[in-house]
Each structure stands twice: as C-alpha cells, then as structure tokens.
Design a protein around this motif. Structure first.
Motif, PDB file in Angstrom:
ATOM      1  N   SER A  92     -28.936  -4.802 -13.878  1.00 18.65           N
ATOM      2  CA  SER A  92     -29.272  -5.885 -12.962  1.00 18.65           C
ATOM      3  C   SER A  92     -29.582  -5.353 -11.576  1.00 18.65           C
ATOM      4  O   SER A  92     -30.507  -5.824 -10.906  1.00 18.65           O
ATOM      5  CB  SER A  92     -28.112  -6.888 -12.894  1.00 18.65           C
ATOM      6  N   GLN A  93     -28.823  -4.350 -11.127  1.00 21.39           N
ATOM      7  CA  GLN A  93     -29.089  -3.768  -9.818  1.00 21.39           C
ATOM      8  C   GLN A  93     -30.452  -3.077  -9.784  1.00 21.39           C
ATOM      9  O   GLN A  93     -31.159  -3.129  -8.777  1.00 21.39           O
ATOM     10  CB  GLN A  93     -27.982  -2.776  -9.454  1.00 21.39           C
ATOM     11  N   MET A  94     -30.826  -2.418 -10.869  1.00 16.45           N
ATOM     12  CA  MET A  94     -32.138  -1.774 -10.920  1.00 16.45           C
ATOM     13  C   MET A  94     -33.256  -2.807 -10.884  1.00 16.45           C
ATOM     14  O   MET A  94     -34.309  -2.582 -10.271  1.00 16.45           O
ATOM     15  CB  MET A  94     -32.248  -0.902 -12.175  1.00 16.45           C
ATOM     16  N   SER A  95     -33.041  -3.943 -11.532  1.00 13.46           N
ATOM     17  CA  SER A  95     -34.087  -4.972 -11.564  1.00 13.46           C
ATOM     18  C   SER A  95     -34.291  -5.616 -10.198  1.00 13.46           C
ATOM     19  O   SER A  95     -35.342  -6.212  -9.945  1.00 13.46           O
ATOM     20  CB  SER A  95     -33.729  -6.041 -12.603  1.00 13.46           C
ATOM     21  N   VAL A  96     -33.299  -5.504  -9.301  1.00 19.13           N
ATOM     22  CA  VAL A  96     -33.449  -6.065  -7.955  1.00 19.13           C
ATOM     23  C   VAL A  96     -34.605  -5.399  -7.221  1.00 19.13           C
ATOM     24  O   VAL A  96     -35.300  -6.036  -6.421  1.00 19.13           O
ATOM     25  CB  VAL A  96     -32.126  -5.903  -7.168  1.00 19.13           C
ATOM     26  N   PHE A  97     -34.861  -4.131  -7.489  1.00 19.07           N
ATOM     27  CA  PHE A  97     -35.955  -3.428  -6.818  1.00 19.07           C
ATOM     28  C   PHE A  97     -37.319  -3.962  -7.253  1.00 19.07           C
ATOM     29  O   PHE A  97     -38.336  -3.641  -6.640  1.00 19.07           O
ATOM     30  CB  PHE A  97     -35.876  -1.931  -7.100  1.00 19.07           C
ATOM     31  N   TYR A  98     -37.334  -4.752  -8.328  1.00 21.18           N
ATOM     32  CA  TYR A  98     -38.580  -5.363  -8.785  1.00 21.18           C
ATOM     33  C   TYR A  98     -38.568  -6.874  -8.567  1.00 21.18           C
ATOM     34  O   TYR A  98     -39.391  -7.590  -9.155  1.00 21.18           O
ATOM     35  CB  TYR A  98     -38.794  -5.057 -10.274  1.00 21.18           C
ATOM     36  N   ASP A  99     -37.602  -7.353  -7.753  1.00 23.70           N
ATOM     37  CA  ASP A  99     -37.472  -8.787  -7.481  1.00 23.70           C
ATOM     38  C   ASP A  99     -37.383  -9.597  -8.762  1.00 23.70           C
ATOM     39  O   ASP A  99     -37.963 -10.683  -8.889  1.00 23.70           O
ATOM     40  CB  ASP A  99     -38.656  -9.287  -6.631  1.00 23.70           C
ATOM     41  N   ASN A 100     -36.644  -9.064  -9.720  1.00 20.53           N
ATOM     42  CA  ASN A 100     -36.528  -9.729 -11.022  1.00 20.53           C
ATOM     43  C   ASN A 100     -35.096  -9.601 -11.523  1.00 20.53           C
ATOM     44  O   ASN A 100     -34.842  -9.120 -12.615  1.00 20.53           O
ATOM     45  CB  ASN A 100     -37.503  -9.116 -12.032  1.00 20.53           C
ATOM     46  N   SER A 101     -34.130  -9.997 -10.702  1.00 18.19           N
ATOM     47  CA  SER A 101     -32.722  -9.828 -11.028  1.00 18.19           C
ATOM     48  C   SER A 101     -32.334 -10.694 -12.225  1.00 18.19           C
ATOM     49  O   SER A 101     -32.912 -11.758 -12.466  1.00 18.19           O
ATOM     50  CB  SER A 101     -31.848 -10.189  -9.823  1.00 18.19           C
ATOM     51  N   LEU A 102     -31.325 -10.213 -12.978  1.00 15.77           N
ATOM     52  CA  LEU A 102     -30.841 -10.959 -14.133  1.00 15.77           C
ATOM     53  C   LEU A 102     -30.015 -12.168 -13.724  1.00 15.77           C
ATOM     54  O   LEU A 102     -29.717 -13.017 -14.555  1.00 15.77           O
ATOM     55  CB  LEU A 102     -29.988 -10.045 -15.025  1.00 15.77           C
ATOM     56  N   SER A 103     -29.631 -12.255 -12.464  1.00 10.22           N
ATOM     57  CA  SER A 103     -28.817 -13.368 -11.983  1.00 10.22           C
ATOM     58  C   SER A 103     -29.455 -13.943 -10.723  1.00 10.22           C
ATOM     59  O   SER A 103     -30.130 -13.242  -9.972  1.00 10.22           O
ATOM     60  CB  SER A 103     -27.386 -12.903 -11.693  1.00 10.22           C
ATOM     61  N   SER A 104     -29.207 -15.225 -10.493  1.00  7.00           N
ATOM     62  CA  SER A 104     -29.769 -15.875  -9.310  1.00  7.00           C
ATOM     63  C   SER A 104     -29.018 -15.533  -8.033  1.00  7.00           C
ATOM     64  O   SER A 104     -29.494 -15.799  -6.937  1.00  7.00           O
ATOM     65  CB  SER A 104     -29.758 -17.397  -9.508  1.00  7.00           C
ATOM     66  N   SER A 105     -27.822 -14.972  -8.159  1.00 11.25           N
ATOM     67  CA  SER A 105     -27.031 -14.563  -6.997  1.00 11.25           C
ATOM     68  C   SER A 105     -26.718 -13.073  -7.112  1.00 11.25           C
ATOM     69  O   SER A 105     -27.195 -12.389  -8.014  1.00 11.25           O
ATOM     70  CB  SER A 105     -25.736 -15.391  -6.929  1.00 11.25           C
ATOM     71  N   GLY A 106     -25.913 -12.579  -6.180  1.00  7.66           N
ATOM     72  CA  GLY A 106     -25.562 -11.168  -6.221  1.00  7.66           C
ATOM     73  C   GLY A 106     -26.398 -10.336  -5.276  1.00  7.66           C
ATOM     74  O   GLY A 106     -26.991 -10.859  -4.316  1.00  7.66           O
ATOM     75  N   PRO A 107     -26.495  -9.015  -5.523  1.00  7.57           N
ATOM     76  CA  PRO A 107     -27.228  -8.119  -4.616  1.00  7.57           C
ATOM     77  C   PRO A 107     -28.701  -8.489  -4.526  1.00  7.57           C
ATOM     78  O   PRO A 107     -29.323  -8.910  -5.508  1.00  7.57           O
ATOM     79  CB  PRO A 107     -27.042  -6.732  -5.262  1.00  7.57           C
ATOM     80  N   THR A 108     -29.256  -8.318  -3.355  1.00  3.00           N
ATOM     81  CA  THR A 108     -30.679  -8.549  -3.125  1.00  3.00           C
ATOM     82  C   THR A 108     -31.235  -7.433  -2.252  1.00  3.00           C
ATOM     83  O   THR A 108     -30.482  -6.689  -1.616  1.00  3.00           O
ATOM     84  CB  THR A 108     -30.916  -9.904  -2.419  1.00  3.00           C
ATOM     85  N   GLY A 109     -32.541  -7.345  -2.191  1.00  2.00           N
ATOM     86  CA  GLY A 109     -33.188  -6.366  -1.329  1.00  2.00           C
ATOM     87  C   GLY A 109     -32.782  -4.943  -1.645  1.00  2.00           C
ATOM     88  O   GLY A 109     -32.934  -4.469  -2.769  1.00  2.00           O
ATOM     89  N   TRP A 110     -32.233  -4.252  -0.641  1.00  2.00           N
ATOM     90  CA  TRP A 110     -31.802  -2.863  -0.796  1.00  2.00           C
ATOM     91  C   TRP A 110     -30.303  -2.749  -1.034  1.00  2.00           C
ATOM     92  O   TRP A 110     -29.753  -1.632  -0.993  1.00  2.00           O
ATOM     93  CB  TRP A 110     -32.189  -2.063   0.445  1.00  2.00           C
ATOM     94  N   ASP A 111     -29.620  -3.861  -1.303  1.00  2.00           N
ATOM     95  CA  ASP A 111     -28.171  -3.831  -1.505  1.00  2.00           C
ATOM     96  C   ASP A 111     -27.722  -2.883  -2.620  1.00  2.00           C
ATOM     97  O   ASP A 111     -26.718  -2.178  -2.461  1.00  2.00           O
ATOM     98  CB  ASP A 111     -27.649  -5.248  -1.796  1.00  2.00           C
ATOM     99  N   PRO A 112     -28.404  -2.850  -3.773  1.00  2.00           N
ATOM    100  CA  PRO A 112     -27.951  -1.930  -4.826  1.00  2.00           C
ATOM    101  C   PRO A 112     -27.897  -0.477  -4.380  1.00  2.00           C
ATOM    102  O   PRO A 112     -27.044   0.284  -4.850  1.00  2.00           O
ATOM    103  CB  PRO A 112     -28.994  -2.134  -5.940  1.00  2.00           C
ATOM    104  N   LEU A 113     -28.783  -0.094  -3.473  1.00  2.00           N
ATOM    105  CA  LEU A 113     -28.786   1.280  -2.986  1.00  2.00           C
ATOM    106  C   LEU A 113     -27.501   1.597  -2.227  1.00  2.00           C
ATOM    107  O   LEU A 113     -26.913   2.672  -2.411  1.00  2.00           O
ATOM    108  CB  LEU A 113     -30.002   1.509  -2.096  1.00  2.00           C
ATOM    109  N   TRP A 114     -27.057   0.656  -1.408  1.00  2.00           N
ATOM    110  CA  TRP A 114     -25.819   0.883  -0.648  1.00  2.00           C
ATOM    111  C   TRP A 114     -24.599   0.842  -1.552  1.00  2.00           C
ATOM    112  O   TRP A 114     -23.618   1.565  -1.321  1.00  2.00           O
ATOM    113  CB  TRP A 114     -25.693  -0.152   0.464  1.00  2.00           C
ATOM    114  N   ILE A 115     -24.646   0.032  -2.587  1.00  2.00           N
ATOM    115  CA  ILE A 115     -23.534  -0.016  -3.537  1.00  2.00           C
ATOM    116  C   ILE A 115     -23.385   1.326  -4.255  1.00  2.00           C
ATOM    117  O   ILE A 115     -22.287   1.888  -4.359  1.00  2.00           O
ATOM    118  CB  ILE A 115     -23.737  -1.154  -4.552  1.00  2.00           C
ATOM    119  N   MET A 116     -24.496   1.851  -4.748  1.00  2.00           N
ATOM    120  CA  MET A 116     -24.438   3.132  -5.456  1.00  2.00           C
ATOM    121  C   MET A 116     -24.089   4.275  -4.513  1.00  2.00           C
ATOM    122  O   MET A 116     -23.397   5.226  -4.906  1.00  2.00           O
ATOM    123  CB  MET A 116     -25.782   3.393  -6.142  1.00  2.00           C
TER     124      MET A 116
END
Length: 294
Positions: A250-274
């Motif tokens: 799901s975090q990887m899909s955020v970089f394609y603006d196609n997240s598996l969930s309607s909430s959660g990380p957005t934009g560049w957030d997954p990068l900071w999490i990892m």
C-alpha cells in the motif's frame, strides 16, 4: 687453590636490520607504506565485494527483468484493449507498480545477503580483522548497497515509465502525467525500494542468518496485506484498516496515487516511514554488532 669459572657464552650479534636485546632498531624503514585507514578504504572494500559475488548480478538482473517485463506486458495488454476506458483519469505510470512490487523481493534478498551471507561463510572474521572498526564496516556496507540499489531501481523505473507513457499516450482515456507524477514514480519509488533493501540489510546483520532474515522480510511485505484481507468481522475493522494503510504494497502504491486505502499515508509519507524504520534498525544493528562476537 683457586678455581677458574668457565667463560659465559656470548650472544650472537644481531643483524643490521634487527635491534640488539634491549636496544632500538637502527633506523629501519618498512617498505610497506603505513597509512591511517578511513571510511573510504572500507567503501572500496565493500564495493569490490558486492560487484564480485554472483548473487549481485543474479538478483539485480532478475529485478530489471521483472520491472521491464511486467511493466511492458501491462502496457501492451492495456493498449490491446484501447477501446475500453481502462485508464480513465489515470496515468500510464501506474502500470509500473506491479513489476516494482515483485522486483522489490530481489532487492530484499540482495540486502540480506550483503551482510548475513558473510556470517554463513565465515568471511566476516576476515572482514573484521582487516577493519576492526565494526561500525565503519556496517556503514560502508549500508552506503554501497543503498547507492547500487537506488541507481538500478531508478534506471529500471525511469525506463519503463518512459516506455509506458509513449505506448499509452491518449489510449484508454489515460491522462498525461505531470512533473510531480514523474518525480514520485521514478525518484520517489526508487528511494523507497532502496531504503527497503537497506532495512533488509540491517535485519540480516541482526539475525545473522540468510534464510531466516529473507523469510522475515518477505513476511513483513506480504503478511499484513494477506491478514487484512481475511479480517471481515466488524470488531477488527480498525486493525484491518491499519494493516491496509501501512502495508508495504500500500505504501508503494501511494507513489502512484493509487493507495489501497482511502486514508493513511499520502504524498511522500511512505518514504519517511521507511527512513525511520531503517534508522531504528541501524541503531539496533550497531548496538548488537558491538556486543556480540563474530
């Protein structure tokens, strides 16, 4: 009547290059230059090792094949059904997600092998003898691996993104990607995959067992998403949503603006999490490396 003591045996004279007992060396200079070692020497050593082993070529080669092969195959299938609105309102860059998701397994495997394989073969003893500073060795491994993984991921994701965009320009209702879309689908996802591989490298240093560390990392990638899919009860709804939001796919899909969930990380957030996970794993690996024997 006096008795004469026998003369004491004389020690043989020391050669010119050897100091006499209790003396100093007479100006001997070693032909081997003595230099103070630094991080650059450790980086050169780790670069030599990572480019010399067959596992590097195999894992990175399979990664490139998966990213390019699956990405082009997805673009070809969408183009074959150009009469449908399969990409309505979406960019062709989103098709690169599938190949990168599978290819990330190769980066994870290489990251684990970069550290854990040395414990399996005993090569780590030679490494630590040549460079007693353990933190320097781990830092050099992390830097070399991160740069290699990032460059390869950026080249593969950038190439497949250009091919998909050229193949699907105006096909299936696809929209033209913006500069931000390009940046996230190439630079952003490459940094994330490189950090994921770095996290795997550090887990390999902590576990010190290749098969065990690879199993843990693959489970960390796939298990949360699989578990969430089977949580159908209302009482587990919040846990299910959290697993969907923060699972690695799901975090990887955020970089394609196609997240598996309607909430959660957005934009560049997954990068900071990892990045935070990698920093915590690095601190733990450094502490254990200093305490445990090799």
């Amino acid at each position: 009547m006096s008795t004469q003591q026998p003369p004491m045996p004389q020690a043989p004279a020391a050669p010119d290059w050897q100091a006499a007992p209790g003396g100093a060396y007479p100006g001997y200079t070693s032909p081997i230059p003595v230099v103070r070692t630094h991080l650059g020497h450790a980086l050169a050593s780790e670069w030599t090792k990572i480019k010399s082993v067959r596992s590097t070529m195999w894992t990175l080669g399979v990664f490139v094949v998966l990213v390019l092969g699956i990405g082009m195959m997805a673009a070809a299938l969408v183009k074959a059904h150009s009469g449908s609105e399969s990409l309505s309102g979406q960019t062709p860059l989103q098709l690169g997600f599938f190949g990168l998701l599978l290819g990330s397994m190769c980066i994870i495997t290489l990251g684990v092998l970069t550290t854990a394989s040395e414990y399996g073969t005993g090569m780590v003893r030679t490494t630590m003898t040549a460079c007693p500073s353990r933190l320097r060795v781990l830092t050099a491994k992390a830097i070399v691996f991160f740069v290699v993984a990032f460059v390869v991921a950026l080249a593969a994701s950038g190439f497949v993104a250009m091919v998909q965009t050229s193949m699907l320009d105006g096909v299936g209702g696809a929209k033209t990607p913006s500069g931000g879309d390009w940046l996230k689908a190439t630079l952003g996802i490459s940094l994330y995959i490189a950090l994921l591989g770095l996290f795997s490298l550090l887990i390999g240093s902590i576990i010190r067992h290749s098969a065990g560390a690879i199993t843990i990392m693959i489970g960390a990638v796939l298990a949360p998403l699989v578990i969430a899919l089977f949580m159908a009860t209302q009482s587990l709804n919040k846990v299910r949503e959290w697993l969907l939001e923060y699972s690695i796919p799901s975090q990887m899909s955020v970089f394609y603006d196609n997240s598996l969930s309607s909430s959660g990380p957005t934009g560049w957030d997954p990068l900071w999490i990892m990045l935070g996970l990698a920093a915590a794993a690095f601190a733990g690996a450094c502490a254990l490396l200093q305490q445990r024997d090799v």
